[in-house]
Design an enzyme around this catalytic site. Structure first.
Site, PDB file in Angstrom:
ATOM      1  N   GLU A  38      15.399 -39.729  24.844  1.00 25.46           N
ATOM      2  CA  GLU A  38      14.285 -39.582  25.144  1.00 25.46           C
ATOM      3  C   GLU A  38      13.782 -40.231  24.254  1.00 25.46           C
ATOM      4  O   GLU A  38      12.283 -41.338  24.272  1.00 25.46           O
ATOM      5  CB  GLU A  38      13.010 -38.137  25.655  1.00 25.46           C
ATOM      6  N   CYS A 193       7.810 -48.253  41.057  1.00 24.94           N
ATOM      7  CA  CYS A 193       6.513 -49.090  41.236  1.00 24.94           C
ATOM      8  C   CYS A 193       5.970 -49.869  40.219  1.00 24.94           C
ATOM      9  O   CYS A 193       5.283 -49.162  38.515  1.00 24.94           O
ATOM     10  CB  CYS A 193       5.565 -47.585  40.821  1.00 24.94           C
ATOM     11  N   CYS A 200       5.749 -51.548  46.523  1.00 25.75           N
ATOM     12  CA  CYS A 200       5.472 -50.229  47.258  1.00 25.75           C
ATOM     13  C   CYS A 200       5.472 -50.184  48.685  1.00 25.75           C
ATOM     14  O   CYS A 200       6.120 -49.630  49.233  1.00 25.75           O
ATOM     15  CB  CYS A 200       4.034 -51.173  47.514  1.00 25.75           C
ATOM     16  N   CYS A 203       8.293 -48.071  48.207  1.00 20.72           N
ATOM     17  CA  CYS A 203       7.786 -46.717  47.736  1.00 20.72           C
ATOM     18  C   CYS A 203       7.542 -45.786  48.785  1.00 20.72           C
ATOM     19  O   CYS A 203       6.929 -45.546  49.776  1.00 20.72           O
ATOM     20  CB  CYS A 203       6.257 -47.271  47.073  1.00 20.72           C
ATOM     21  N   CYS A 209      -1.223 -44.137  49.063  1.00 17.23           N
ATOM     22  CA  CYS A 209      -1.561 -44.287  47.320  1.00 17.23           C
ATOM     23  C   CYS A 209      -2.751 -45.057  47.397  1.00 17.23           C
ATOM     24  O   CYS A 209      -3.136 -45.789  48.495  1.00 17.23           O
ATOM     25  CB  CYS A 209      -0.588 -45.741  46.591  1.00 17.23           C
TER      26      CYS A 209
HETATM   27  S1  SF4 Z   1       2.260 -47.584  46.302  1.00 17.04           S
HETATM   28 FE1  SF4 Z   1       1.161 -47.303  44.859  1.00 17.04          FE
HETATM   29  S2  SF4 Z   1       2.269 -45.786  43.628  1.00 17.04           S
HETATM   30 FE2  SF4 Z   1       4.004 -46.614  45.716  1.00 17.04          FE
HETATM   31  S3  SF4 Z   1       4.890 -48.691  44.115  1.00 17.04           S
HETATM   32 FE3  SF4 Z   1       2.796 -49.132  44.910  1.00 17.04          FE
HETATM   33  S4  SF4 Z   1       1.307 -49.073  43.832  1.00 17.04           S
HETATM   34 FE4  SF4 Z   1       3.093 -47.682  42.686  1.00 17.04          FE
END
Ligand code: SF4
Length: 358
Positions: A38, A193, A200, A203, A209
């Site tokens: 970390e 992200c 996205c 995601c 989002c």
């Molecule tokens: S949808 Fe939103 S949280 Fe997901 S990758 Fe795109 S910007 Fe990031």
């Protein structure tokens, strides 16, 4: 279903299929190994950290070995990773753990937080990843995901914005599977992200989002208000003796590159021949100016003028001081050095004295 449970579940499910589950510190994730990883990962990418982590834990397999090591050796293993205060704090914290906690790595949040170099997010990550304790984290990756997911405006270094993000991080941290969730949210930020071109479509939380709904992903997180960095200039006097060894000086323990070994430095206003003679007691045989190097710190640019100087080392002050040493690459001395020093040493020691005199 509670929105926060849903968020955590979706992130964990994504992680189980696509996350990073084979990183070196995930094998045998003891608090010590997770702590080292970390700290190394602060401001540094996983791929860069991997070889450093591997060498570090091989040389210092536990907190006792690290505490017993000389700081020069610790910094040698840190050389090239940058942000050397991290290495020094790691060493100081290891000594405190040995002295105050019998060498047992603390697994209490407040105790961890009291150790040098460990902030709220790092303490949370160590305890979540190594002990499955429920603590939120808020590193750069998590900040990016949360600012986008909620379209949070304002620079994340501002106290008000940061507090708001902690509240969100706390809300989404699940009560079960905390270790998995913690790795998952970090991976989501690092792999999907991403700062530029977030993916996205892949995601797991894209439907909810806010930034995506507004097609404004690139506006989050808000950039830090710009200020022009000041420029400082210094001269690195790279002294080489008749045996081809290079003079290094240990820097003061605090400040920029604290405790690391580097070249003696003077200002561009100094007459370098006179300065070397007065300060170090050498007479100069030959001198060559090299190209300027710019090294940028978070708060200023450092313009470095490297000057390669061949000196006659018969009478000088260096013999009597622990602050100086003659460095010979072939002897493999273990010394911590800042990146520009290491790079210049490599260049210089490939040059023969003939080139310089020629
Ligand atoms: S949808 Fe939103 S949280 Fe997901 S990758 Fe795109 S910007 Fe990031």
């Amino acid at each position: 279903m509670d929105k926060s449970i849903n968020f955590a579940q979706q992130v964990i499910q994504w992680f189980q299929q696509h996350g990073r589950q084979d990183l070196l510190w995930q094998h045998d994730p003891t608090p010590y190994r997770v702590w080292v990883s970390e700290i190394m990962l602060q401001q540094t990418q996983v791929n860069t950290v991997l070889p450093y982590f591997s060498r570090f834990v091989k040389r210092f397999p536990d907190v006792g070995t690290l505490a017993a090591a000389d700081i020069d050796v610790v910094l040698h293993y840190w050389t090239g990773l940058g942000y050397y205060a991290r290495g020094r704090n790691l060493h100081r914290a290891a000594k405190m753990i040995v002295q105050n906690y019998d060498g047992r790595f603390p697994t209490n949040f407040d105790t961890l937080l009291s150790l040098p170099g460990i902030g709220r997010s790092t303490a949370g990550a160590i305890l979540a990843l190594a002990c499955n304790q429920r603590h939120p984290i808020l590193d750069g990756n998590v900040k990016r995901v949360l600012t986008r997911f909620h379209a949070v405006r304002g620079w994340t270094g501002e106290t008000k914005v940061e507090q708001h993000l902690w509240t969100l991080a706390e809300r989404y941290t699940p009560h079960k599977n905390v270790a998995q969730y913690t790795q998952a949210i970090m991976d989501l930020g690092a792999m999907i992200c991403t700062r530029r071109n977030p993916r996205c479509d892949e995601c797991p939380v894209s439907l909810e989002c806010a930034a995506r709904k507004q097609a404004s992903q690139h506006n989050f997180p808000s950039p830090k208000p710009r200020k022009t960095l000041p420029v400082r200039t210094t001269v690195f006097a790279i002294l080489e003796n008749e045996q081809g060894a290079i003079l290094l000086e240990q820097r003061a323990p605090s400040g920029v590159w604290g405790g690391l070994w580097g070249f003696p430095e003077c200002t561009p206003q100094d007459d370098i021949r006179v300065w070397i003679n007065n300060r170090l007691g050498f007479s100069v045989d030959a001198i060559q100016y090299k190209s300027l190097i710019r090294h940028t710190f978070s708060h200023f640019h450092l313009d470095i003028i490297p000057v390669h100087v061949c000196v006659n080392s018969t009478r000088n002050i260096v013999h009597d001081s622990n602050r100086y040493c003659w460095y010979t690459p072939r002897e493999n001395q273990l010394l911590g050095m800042a990146a520009p020093v290491k790079k210049l040493l490599k260049e210089i020691t490939c040059l023969s004295a003939e080139t310089l005199y020629g």
